[in-house]
Each structure stands twice: as C-alpha cells, then as structure tokens.
Enzyme design. Structure first.
Site, PDB file in Angstrom:
ATOM      1  N   THR A  21       0.813  -1.223   0.000  1.00 34.93           N
ATOM      2  CA  THR A  21       0.000   0.000   0.000  1.00 34.93           C
ATOM      3  C   THR A  21       0.838   1.260   0.000  1.00 34.93           C
ATOM      4  O   THR A  21       0.484   2.263  -0.623  1.00 34.93           O
ATOM      5  CB  THR A  21      -0.918   0.016   1.240  1.00 34.93           C
ATOM      6  OG1 THR A  21      -1.851  -1.045   1.119  1.00 34.93           O
ATOM      7  CG2 THR A  21      -1.693   1.311   1.362  1.00 34.93           C
ATOM      8  N   ASP A  61       1.192  -5.971  -4.904  1.00 39.14           N
ATOM      9  CA  ASP A  61       0.382  -6.128  -3.709  1.00 39.14           C
ATOM     10  C   ASP A  61       0.861  -7.422  -3.055  1.00 39.14           C
ATOM     11  O   ASP A  61       1.023  -8.442  -3.731  1.00 39.14           O
ATOM     12  CB  ASP A  61      -1.099  -6.231  -4.087  1.00 39.14           C
ATOM     13  CG  ASP A  61      -1.987  -6.091  -2.870  1.00 39.14           C
ATOM     14  OD1 ASP A  61      -2.677  -5.068  -2.757  1.00 39.14           O
ATOM     15  OD2 ASP A  61      -1.982  -7.011  -2.018  1.00 39.14           O
ATOM     16  N   SER A  62       1.082  -7.394  -1.766  1.00 38.43           N
ATOM     17  CA  SER A  62       1.705  -8.554  -1.126  1.00 38.43           C
ATOM     18  C   SER A  62       0.792  -9.772  -1.102  1.00 38.43           C
ATOM     19  O   SER A  62       1.230 -10.871  -0.762  1.00 38.43           O
ATOM     20  CB  SER A  62       2.170  -8.209   0.288  1.00 38.43           C
ATOM     21  OG  SER A  62       1.080  -8.155   1.180  1.00 38.43           O
ATOM     22  N   THR A  93       1.189  -4.996   3.889  1.00 39.02           N
ATOM     23  CA  THR A  93       0.930  -5.490   5.244  1.00 39.02           C
ATOM     24  C   THR A  93       0.243  -6.857   5.256  1.00 39.02           C
ATOM     25  O   THR A  93       0.383  -7.598   6.225  1.00 39.02           O
ATOM     26  CB  THR A  93       0.028  -4.498   6.016  1.00 39.02           C
ATOM     27  OG1 THR A  93      -1.192  -4.324   5.288  1.00 39.02           O
ATOM     28  CG2 THR A  93       0.712  -3.158   6.215  1.00 39.02           C
ATOM     29  N   ASP A  94      -0.491  -7.180   4.176  1.00 40.44           N
ATOM     30  CA  ASP A  94      -1.314  -8.397   4.233  1.00 40.44           C
ATOM     31  C   ASP A  94      -0.492  -9.657   4.495  1.00 40.44           C
ATOM     32  O   ASP A  94      -0.943 -10.556   5.210  1.00 40.44           O
ATOM     33  CB  ASP A  94      -2.114  -8.559   2.927  1.00 40.44           C
ATOM     34  CG  ASP A  94      -3.216  -7.517   2.806  1.00 40.44           C
ATOM     35  OD1 ASP A  94      -3.545  -6.873   3.824  1.00 40.44           O
ATOM     36  OD2 ASP A  94      -3.753  -7.338   1.692  1.00 40.44           O
ATOM     37  N   THR A 270      -2.622 -24.484  17.407  1.00 38.44           N
ATOM     38  CA  THR A 270      -3.880 -24.020  17.997  1.00 38.44           C
ATOM     39  C   THR A 270      -4.353 -22.768  17.261  1.00 38.44           C
ATOM     40  O   THR A 270      -3.537 -21.940  16.854  1.00 38.44           O
ATOM     41  CB  THR A 270      -3.741 -23.731  19.501  1.00 38.44           C
ATOM     42  OG1 THR A 270      -4.945 -23.080  19.943  1.00 38.44           O
ATOM     43  CG2 THR A 270      -2.548 -22.833  19.836  1.00 38.44           C
ATOM     44  N   CYS A 272      -5.954 -20.608  18.785  1.00 35.81           N
ATOM     45  CA  CYS A 272      -5.953 -19.550  19.819  1.00 35.81           C
ATOM     46  C   CYS A 272      -4.735 -18.637  19.640  1.00 35.81           C
ATOM     47  O   CYS A 272      -3.702 -19.057  19.117  1.00 35.81           O
ATOM     48  CB  CYS A 272      -5.893 -20.156  21.211  1.00 35.81           C
ATOM     49  SG  CYS A 272      -7.338 -21.141  21.605  1.00 35.81           S
TER      50      CYS A 272
HETATM   51  N1  ASP Z   1      -3.086  -5.232   0.088  1.00 35.30           N
HETATM   52  C1  ASP Z   1      -1.958  -4.460   0.573  1.00 35.30           C
HETATM   53  C2  ASP Z   1      -0.709  -5.335   0.474  1.00 35.30           C
HETATM   54  O1  ASP Z   1      -0.557  -6.219   1.259  1.00 35.30           O
HETATM   55  C3  ASP Z   1      -2.196  -4.025   1.966  1.00 35.30           C
HETATM   56  C4  ASP Z   1      -1.113  -3.156   2.563  1.00 35.30           C
HETATM   57  O2  ASP Z   1       0.005  -3.049   2.111  1.00 35.30           O
HETATM   58  O3  ASP Z   1      -1.429  -2.550   3.604  1.00 35.30           O
HETATM   59  O4  ASP Z   1       0.084  -5.146  -0.403  1.00 35.30           O
END
Ligand code: ASP
Length: 347
Positions: A21, A61-62, A93-94, A270, A272
């Site tokens: 992102t 995009d990850s 982030t994904d 798990t 959890c």
């Molecule tokens: N979909 C984006 C990614 O993982 C989300 C992000 O970077 O926050 O590339």
C-alpha cells in the site's frame, strides 16, 4: 566534521522495495494498485540518519507474494550482508508477517537487523503512516538488533511471532505471545528480550517446499476437507488448526489417517492467539497425535507454514534418498528445534 566523515559514521542501510500500500495509488476503478513513483526522497531527513542504498525488487500487492520472491529477498540480503549494517524490506501489510517468518528460516545465523515495514495508507495520500514507518525502520535497522522484525506504528515486533491483526489502525501488527521487542516514540527503546546484534556466519537457505497448506477445522461443519486433501497429490505438508489445545473433530480422523499414511507431515497448531498445543490433554487431540501428527507447540499458523516449507525443503535437499518414514521423522524434529526464538523452549 566534513561531509565525507559524517557520512562514513552513518549506518549503511539497504532498502529492498517489494511494494504494498505504501507505494500504491488509486487506478481507474478507484481501487489501489501498485505504481512506479519513487518516494524514498519524500521522507524528510532520512539521509541524515543513514547512508541509504535502494533496490527495487518489485512493486506488487503482497497478496501475490511468492516463496521464490521471498528467496530473492533473502539472497539479496545475503549478498549485501558484509557491506551493510542493516536492511529494510518495504512490503504490503497483508502478508508481511509471512515474509518475516520466511526470512527467519531462510537467514540462519543472522546477526543484523532485517526490518519489515509498509503502511496502512499510501504515502501519497494525506496523513500517511508510511512516512513514520519508513523513517523509524531505517533508524531501527542501524540499531542493536540481530533478527527479523516488523517495525510498524509504535512497535517493533519479532517477525516470526507476528500477525496482522488490524485492517484499520496504524498499529496493524501484534505478537500475541510475546511483548514487543521495542517501542517507537520520542526515542526508540529496545527491550532486553530482543536478539542483539552479533557476529556470526550468515547462511541462506531458500529451497522451501511451497506445496504446504494451512487449514483450520470448522465447528458444526459436515464438509470433510481432509478427505479431499488425502487424494491431492500436490500436497506435501499440512498445518492443521485445531480447537484450543489442538483438538480435531472425530469425523475427520479417518481422512487424517489417510494423509498420514502417505507420510505427509501434519503439524497441528492451535487457532488460539495465546498458549500452546497440548494434544494429550483431550482424547480428541490425543487421537490425532496417536495417528501421527506433530505438535506446533506455540507456533502461530503463519510461522508453522513457513517452518514446514523450510523443514521439508531442508530434508529433501540434504537427504533426498531418505525413506519416507525417516524423512517424516527428520521433518518433525526440525519443526521442534527453535529458530530465531520462534517457539517457546521445549524440554
Ligand atoms: N493489500 C496491501 C498489500 O498487502 C495491503 C497493505 O500493504 O497494507 O500489499
């Protein structure tokens, strides 16, 4: 101090850009898409804290991150290791936690910081968190750390213990089983349970076996997904999410046994967020253990998947001729050896 001397005293940091992102912009339909605009220079005063080099590996995009690309990140770090004091990996982030875990197993003997970061908002948007995240990550990459971490929001987290837990907030990541390794605020505070910077021989191993899948059991469902998996020739490893201490519904046991009969390693974790598997505690966990699964202990599902890809890869590449039952034992024993403090110590 002359400019040259000043630069010499700065930590040498290599930034590896894979996208996410932080570097996305809205496309024609309005959805965010990777773009090719450079943005490192937009972060104020970054060059005052580090001598930076930048390599763009990808802009993706990850969601589409792959095991071979993770291998390329690891190789780049290994080939630049002696000439740099630390590394920053810009990442979506994904699947940032997955890449952090993969790098933990790919880079054994790591004694310098490998810092993953990204953003919840594009850096080109108003109010971007990417400015802070990138600035602090470069700073942290020059500090006294010797492991793979995620630096995001106001926390530094152990990479192989992390997961994305918030789609919305700027503290997108957590590591539910261990406290953060550091705090980002007016100053950067590193805590004692981190792995400090150390000298060691870095070894890189990237021949992971990607034919591994993670599936959690579903309460109340009558779909026997393990029966389908037992016939799926591509499958080489399974991380199975069990309830609580690792309990598996009884109606799945027959199919689980079929998978194990093929000597496919099955790691029960798990679902959890805290605690370990204790398969002996209930008959519904013990049945799985007696059938031949191994315990994930307190590995997160994310780390368990990467570790299983690693353990199968190591076993197949180092001992290609092992009989299947022996290979399975070797894989299970690798799963229990802590790597980069990924699991709590076992007896
Ligand atoms: N979909 C984006 C990614 O993982 C989300 C992000 O970077 O926050 O590339």
């Amino acid at each position: 101090m002359s400019r040259e001397n000043h630069e010499k005293s700065l930590p040498r940091i290599l930034i590896l850009d894979t996208g996410g992102t932080i570097s996305q912009k809205p496309g024609n339909g309005g959805a965010l898409e990777p773009c090719s605009t450079d943005y490192i220079e937009m972060v104020p005063r970054l060059h005052e804290i580090a001598d930076i080099s930048l390599t763009r590996l990808e802009r993706m995009d990850s969601t589409d991150m792959t095991t071979p690309l993770r291998g390329i990140i690891a190789e780049k770090i290994a080939e630049s290791y002696e000439d740099h004091d630390g590394f920053v990996v810009l990442h979506g982030t994904d699947t940032m936690a997955d890449t952090a875990a993969a790098l933990n197993y790919m880079l054994s003997g790591l004694g310098k910081p490998v810092v993953l970061t990204g953003a919840q908002l594009p850096i080109f948007a108003p109010g971007p968190d990417g400015m802070n995240n990138l600035y602090y990550s470069v700073k942290v990459a020059g500090m006294d750390l010797g492991e793979v971490v995620i630096c995001f929001g106001d926390r530094i987290l152990r990479g192989c213990r992390s997961m994305k837990e918030n789609v919305h907030g700027f503290n997108a990541f957590g590591s539910s089983r261990i406290p953060p390794l550091g705090e980002l605020g007016v100053s950067v505070r590193l805590l004692d349970h981190r792995i400090p910077r150390h000298r060691g021989k870095l070894r890189v191993f990237t021949k992971f076996d990607p034919r591994v899948i993670y599936l959690p059991v579903t309460s109340g469902s009558t779909v026997n997904f393990l029966e389908q998996l037992s016939q799926w020739q591509e499958l080489q490893g399974l991380v199975l999410g069990g309830f609580g201490t690792g309990n598996i519904p009884t109606f799945l046991m027959g199919s689980l046994k079929k998978i194990l009969k093929r000597h496919i390693p099955v790691v029960v974790v798990t679902t959890c967020l805290r605690g370990d598997t204790i398969l002996d505690q209930y008959h519904v966990g013990k049945a799985a253990k007696d059938a031949g699964v191994t315990e994930g202990i307190d590995l997160s599902p994310i780390a368990a998947v990467q570790k299983l890809m690693y353990a199968i890869g190591v076993t197949r590449s180092q001992s290609p001729d092992l009989p299947p039952a022996e290979a399975l034992k070797r894989i299970y024993s690798l799963m229990r050896i802590p790597v980069g403090r990924d699991i709590s110590l076992v007896e």
